[in-house]
Design an enzyme around this catalytic site. Sequence first.
Site, mmCIF file in Angstrom:
data_model
loop_
_atom_site.group_PDB
_atom_site.id
_atom_site.type_symbol
_atom_site.label_atom_id
_atom_site.label_comp_id
_atom_site.label_asym_id
_atom_site.label_seq_id
_atom_site.Cartn_x
_atom_site.Cartn_y
_atom_site.Cartn_z
ATOM 1 N N GLU A 264 0.810 -1.226 0.000
ATOM 2 C CA GLU A 264 0.000 0.000 0.000
ATOM 3 C C GLU A 264 0.844 1.278 0.000
ATOM 4 O O GLU A 264 0.856 2.045 0.973
ATOM 5 C CB GLU A 264 -1.017 -0.026 1.151
ATOM 6 C CG GLU A 264 -1.997 -1.181 0.958
ATOM 7 C CD GLU A 264 -3.225 -1.151 1.865
ATOM 8 O OE1 GLU A 264 -3.274 -0.342 2.808
ATOM 9 O OE2 GLU A 264 -4.137 -1.951 1.611
ATOM 10 N N GLU A 368 -4.338 -9.002 -1.333
ATOM 11 C CA GLU A 368 -4.876 -8.804 0.019
ATOM 12 C C GLU A 368 -6.357 -8.526 -0.030
ATOM 13 O O GLU A 368 -6.830 -7.737 -0.864
ATOM 14 C CB GLU A 368 -4.156 -7.657 0.732
ATOM 15 C CG GLU A 368 -4.514 -7.576 2.223
ATOM 16 C CD GLU A 368 -3.816 -6.429 2.934
ATOM 17 O OE1 GLU A 368 -2.587 -6.290 2.786
ATOM 18 O OE2 GLU A 368 -4.516 -5.665 3.641
#
Length: 528
Positions: A264, A368
């Site tokens: 991220e 994810e």
Amino acid sequence: TVGWQAGIIGCPRVLLEVPSRTATSTLPYLPGARPCIPKDFGHGSLVCVCNATYCDTLDPLVLPAPGSYVKYESSKAGKRLERSEGNPALPAGLLLTLNISTLYQHVKGFGGSLSDAAAINILKLSQPAQDNLLRSYFSESGIEYNLVRVPMASSDFSVRPYSYDDVPNDYELKHFRLADEDVKMKIPLLRRALAMSKRPLLLFASPWTAPGWMKSNGDVRGKGTLKGKAGDKYHKSWANYFIKFLDEYAKHNVTFWAVTAQNEPLAGLLTPPQAPTIAFTAAQQRDFIAQDLGPALARSPHRTQLLMLDDQRSHLPHWAKVVLGNATAARYVAGLAIHWYLDAIVPPGCSLEATHKLFPDHFLLYTEACTGFFMFRFAVSLGCWERGDHYSYSILTVMNHFVSGWTDWNLVLDLEGGPNWVKNFVDSPVIVDGSKDVFYKQPMFYHMGHFSKFIPEGSRRVGLHSSRRCLLCQLEHVAVLRPDGALVLVVLNRFGRDVPFGIRDPAMGVIETVAPAHSIQTYLWQQE
């Protein structure tokens, strides 16, 4: 018999009868299906309870005889990968027709993440219960995961923030050391999973944070950028940190198929301010890959591939254009890693499919996903069928838009949805109650199994045409051709009514069948 209480806010206090040790002493561990022991926590469907002496299992997969098919079914009503066989019949109204001459993306596989939290929870159990849990995920008697994501040092799903080299200005990384979380927990568990898996496991690693002395905020905690710019001593040291990680794991005979450039990189938009992260823009990631990380991996003895992004699909195709539009960076990148959290606001066609069309030689992989985030009371909702639906709906949608595999977040969490040192609690397909030496396999676990057990690496998505669309009985589906030549069709019915339909393979005929309300099915058959 053994009884216990739920131990989570809002769950009814129910007691469960589990076979005692004497009852199961006549049931040694053998290959072969064992039924689910159901428990209802009042969240709409059931979990299956496992402990040191008992866990539901599946038979190793055997393809049906040519001309017949096998079906596996799970449902909100309580079925869990229940197997049946049948033969083709006359067509029904809604017809799904396979076209195996139309081949799409290759499949990488399905799996989950061995975070520190997952490892801690597995190791809370007795050794026999640990074995039952690992077998449930990785063995032929389980759902045969082949993808495992491993955080490089701490994530928020750790009990403490840490890096592998906290000695300031150690640009040569002379003080780089794996943590106890690696050496005493994750590596031994990975080796056990590798030993019990018949399929090769594809491990991939993702960093959350660099050592504080490399970051603009001076702390492994919180959001910061790497100091300096691409090509300088900070970026070279950070690239070499990846190589050191691979070197150290290799000493324990654990090798990685891939690394992602950064978990991220858009500053962890969806995580608390203290969560460990390094922020990158697309241009910064491009330059870091082209000048530092790509060359470091290429020079290393490791045959480890590199994945870019590792963030939401809302950043596609922009990030792909910036990074892969650079010929040098593109040469080092094998694929794009994607998280699911903002999928509801970004259609797959203008993000995933658009990226595939622009860069067809770079695979797309979901790395994810989890449910229960931002849920202040019910991070964990034991037995919630709809959370399993969310997983399957995502997998089916993204596979139909050129995604090659799908990785869950934590393999295992506790009743609170942790541990997590920033209290960012979420749900997981397997929940451990260490105080009772039991674990609960949730509907999400069985939804994952409808894909992971039947669609091995190297399978290819094939053409699938629906004869009509039905607003009140919409089915989601995907068809794949396995490397052994068998065909697999997964069908999800998220609605409250049974849907009769037919499956047409021109080489075999028509399977006439029904998708029950709130169910998921996997069909397999061999080509004639």
